[in-house]
Design a protein around this motif. Structure first.
Motif, short mmCIF file in Angstrom:
data_model
loop_
_atom_site.label_atom_id
_atom_site.label_comp_id
_atom_site.label_asym_id
_atom_site.label_seq_id
_atom_site.Cartn_x
_atom_site.Cartn_y
_atom_site.Cartn_z
N THR A 81 7.31 6.63 -6.99
CA THR A 81 6.97 8.52 -7.15
C THR A 81 8.57 8.44 -7.91
OG1 THR A 81 5.94 7.70 -5.14
CG2 THR A 81 6.54 10.54 -5.90
N ILE A 82 8.00 9.71 -8.66
CA ILE A 82 9.15 9.94 -10.23
C ILE A 82 8.85 11.59 -9.91
CG2 ILE A 82 10.11 10.66 -12.23
CD1 ILE A 82 10.06 7.43 -11.79
N HIS A 83 9.18 12.50 -9.95
CA HIS A 83 9.28 13.93 -10.01
C HIS A 83 9.05 14.68 -11.47
CE1 HIS A 83 9.20 14.72 -5.08
NE2 HIS A 83 8.26 13.83 -5.39
N ILE A 84 8.88 15.12 -12.01
CA ILE A 84 8.08 15.54 -12.66
C ILE A 84 8.61 17.57 -13.27
CG2 ILE A 84 7.46 16.54 -15.59
CD1 ILE A 84 9.11 13.30 -15.04
N VAL A 85 9.72 17.41 -13.23
CA VAL A 85 10.35 19.68 -13.16
C VAL A 85 9.11 20.44 -14.33
CG1 VAL A 85 11.69 21.56 -12.77
CG2 VAL A 85 11.61 19.96 -11.25
N GLY A 86 8.21 21.22 -13.92
CA GLY A 86 8.15 22.33 -16.10
C GLY A 86 8.70 23.43 -14.98
N LEU A 87 9.05 23.94 -16.82
CA LEU A 87 10.16 25.16 -16.92
C LEU A 87 9.45 26.00 -17.83
CD1 LEU A 87 13.82 24.03 -16.23
CD2 LEU A 87 11.99 24.81 -14.27
N ASN A 88 9.49 27.08 -17.19
CA ASN A 88 8.91 27.91 -18.17
C ASN A 88 7.44 27.91 -18.93
OD1 ASN A 88 9.23 30.51 -20.20
ND2 ASN A 88 10.04 29.24 -21.57
N ILE A 89 6.39 27.51 -17.58
CA ILE A 89 4.90 27.74 -17.73
C ILE A 89 4.06 28.78 -17.80
CG2 ILE A 89 5.08 25.16 -17.34
CD1 ILE A 89 4.21 26.30 -14.32
N ASP A 90 2.62 28.77 -18.28
CA ASP A 90 1.75 30.07 -18.07
C ASP A 90 1.38 28.74 -16.95
OD1 ASP A 90 -0.34 31.28 -17.84
OD2 ASP A 90 -0.96 30.52 -19.54
N GLU A 91 1.48 29.47 -15.51
CA GLU A 91 0.93 29.26 -14.36
C GLU A 91 -0.43 28.86 -14.40
OE1 GLU A 91 2.34 31.95 -14.44
OE2 GLU A 91 1.85 33.43 -12.83
N THR A 92 -1.09 30.03 -15.62
CA THR A 92 -3.04 30.27 -14.95
C THR A 92 -3.19 29.14 -16.26
OG1 THR A 92 -2.56 31.88 -17.17
CG2 THR A 92 -2.19 32.85 -14.64
N ASN A 93 -2.43 28.63 -17.18
CA ASN A 93 -3.61 27.53 -17.93
C ASN A 93 -3.83 26.70 -16.68
OD1 ASN A 93 -3.33 24.34 -19.33
ND2 ASN A 93 -2.92 25.90 -20.17
N PRO A 94 -5.56 26.42 -17.51
CA PRO A 94 -6.53 25.91 -16.99
C PRO A 94 -6.57 24.23 -16.48
CG PRO A 94 -7.02 26.96 -18.80
CD PRO A 94 -6.30 27.37 -18.33
N ASP A 95 -5.51 24.07 -17.47
CA ASP A 95 -5.57 22.38 -17.15
C ASP A 95 -4.59 21.99 -16.89
OD1 ASP A 95 -8.00 21.75 -19.25
OD2 ASP A 95 -6.10 21.66 -20.54
N LEU A 96 -3.57 22.57 -16.38
CA LEU A 96 -2.64 22.56 -15.63
C LEU A 96 -3.18 22.72 -13.75
CD1 LEU A 96 1.01 22.14 -14.82
CD2 LEU A 96 0.76 24.55 -15.11
N MET A 97 -4.26 24.19 -13.97
CA MET A 97 -4.37 24.54 -12.85
C MET A 97 -5.80 23.12 -11.95
SD MET A 97 -4.35 28.48 -12.37
CE MET A 97 -6.06 28.55 -13.48
N ALA A 98 -6.48 22.74 -12.71
CA ALA A 98 -6.98 21.48 -12.55
C ALA A 98 -6.48 20.56 -12.38
CB ALA A 98 -8.16 21.28 -13.83
N GLY A 99 -5.66 20.08 -13.29
CA GLY A 99 -4.57 19.10 -13.03
C GLY A 99 -3.82 19.29 -11.05
N LEU A 100 -2.68 20.19 -11.02
CA LEU A 100 -3.01 20.21 -9.86
C LEU A 100 -3.59 20.47 -8.47
CD1 LEU A 100 -0.47 23.54 -10.74
CD2 LEU A 100 -0.01 20.73 -10.42
N VAL A 101 -4.61 20.40 -8.91
CA VAL A 101 -5.80 20.89 -7.05
C VAL A 101 -5.44 18.82 -7.23
CG1 VAL A 101 -8.54 20.75 -6.81
CG2 VAL A 101 -6.93 22.94 -7.92
N LYS A 102 -6.07 17.91 -8.56
CA LYS A 102 -6.61 16.70 -8.53
C LYS A 102 -5.15 16.11 -7.89
CE LYS A 102 -6.07 13.67 -11.72
NZ LYS A 102 -6.08 13.02 -13.31
N THR A 103 -3.90 16.12 -8.67
CA THR A 103 -3.04 15.88 -7.82
C THR A 103 -2.28 15.76 -6.08
OG1 THR A 103 -1.82 16.28 -9.64
CG2 THR A 103 -0.03 15.43 -8.04
N ARG A 104 -3.29 17.32 -5.77
CA ARG A 104 -2.50 17.15 -4.33
C ARG A 104 -3.70 16.55 -3.62
NH1 ARG A 104 -2.35 22.96 -6.30
NH2 ARG A 104 -4.01 23.33 -6.12
#
Ligand code: AMP
Ligand code: MN
Ligand code: MN
Ligand code: MN
Length: 286
Positions: A81-104
């Motif tokens: 397990t490795i952690h990747i921090v993302g900074l200065n993102i657009d938190e409403t980006n649909p691909d990011l949001m869908a990816g996080l749902v899957k990751t959780r």
């Protein structure tokens, strides 16, 4: 977006957690604490979640603190397990949001399996116990189990719980597959952000594996690593400063604050970055 002008004196803290993941303070309370500790530029970086960002941004703005949108994505790389921090993102980006749902999505099942494993070594009811500490039902984490095990007196503090029960290979550890490195860096970049390797000193990788990892991260468009973090020893500040310069990565600084009484340093209290490093905030701050 930043309203401050870059200065080497700024107190920058770009890694911490709220009740939206495994911290104990709500986002606005983390903002207040950061401000009270003298932080000028602040990011909340909850695990696999962006739902604290609106409240965090609002609180930071009210306090006159420069706010950076952030998160910390859980990745599986070479079975670690490795952690990747993302900074200065657009938190409403649909691909990011869908990816996080899957990751959780696997966390619930994993937590049930952890509780079953802990019951097998004589510690029953850990699922219900951990849930008492969960602020976001989508994000049950090992930290919540650790707090419950401290509560019932199984160990003195959360570090001891991890050492004895929750670290890789221990009786309550359940192997889990998170996002891939390609996915995590891709989601962050797709949301306009900068990908940063969180606390590289915490990963149990051989020098050869580390080299492969950093090269792959760089080839995917990863830009920075954490150098000064609450998860590093003082010796590791120097070690990872050299590594940042060797690979041409920018450097980040963050406490990894979770809770007032849990071993990690408080917000904004770490040393500043060495002068020969390029701070990651240079990438969005003029
Ligand atoms: P999880 O995402 O459920 O695997 O939980 C990971 C979290 O557990 C990390 O973000 C830390 O907050 C916490 N953690 C991991 N290792 C330790 C440790 N040795 N001591 C204290 N907390 C730890
Ligand atoms: Mn955590
Ligand atoms: Mn982490
Ligand atoms: Mn963290």
């Amino acid at each position: 977006m930043s309203s401050l002008v870059f200065s080497p004196e700024l107190n920058v803290d770009l890694h911490c957690h709220s009740t939206v993941s495994d911290g104990v303070l709500v986002p606005a309370a983390v903002a207040q604490r950061a401000h009270a500790q003298g932080v000028d530029v602040w990011a909340l970086t909850d695990h696999d979640e962006v739902s604290g960002i609106v409240a965090a941004r609002e609180a930071a703005t009210d306090l006159g603190m420069d706010y950076v949108t952030g998160l910390e994505i859980s990745v599986t790389w070479a079975n670690k397990t490795i952690h990747i921090v993302g900074l200065n993102i657009d938190e409403t980006n649909p691909d990011l949001m869908a990816g996080l749902v899957k990751t959780r999505s696997g966390r619930q099942r994993r937590a049930e399996d952890m509780a079953a494993d802990l019951a097998r070594v004589g510690i029953p009811n850990c699922y219900a116990g951990a849930l008492k500490y969960v602020g976001n039902p989508d994000l049950i984490s090992r930290s919540h189990f650790a707090r419950y095990l401290v509560e019932i007196g199984v160990c003195e503090d959360v570090s001891a719980v991890f050492k004895k029960y929750l670290a890789d290979g221990k009786p309550g550890f359940v192997p889990h597959r998170w996002a891939t490195l390609t996915e995590a860096v891709g989601w962050i970049r797709g949301a306009g952000g900068v990908a940063v390797v969180a606390h590289p000193g915490r990963y149990d990788l051989t020098p050869l594996a580390f080299d492969a990892f950093f090269n792959q991260f760089k080839n995917l468009g990863g830009k920075a690593i954490e150098v000064v973090t609450g998860s590093h020893t003082v010796d590791q500040y120097d070690e990872y400063a050299k590594i940042a310069n060797h690979y041409g990565f920018m450097a980040s600084r963050g406490s990894d604050f979770h809770a007032p009484d849990e071993n990690l340093p408080d917000l904004g209290q770490l040393p500043v970055l060495a002068k020969d490093l390029t701070p990651v905030w240079r990438s969005w701050m003029k």
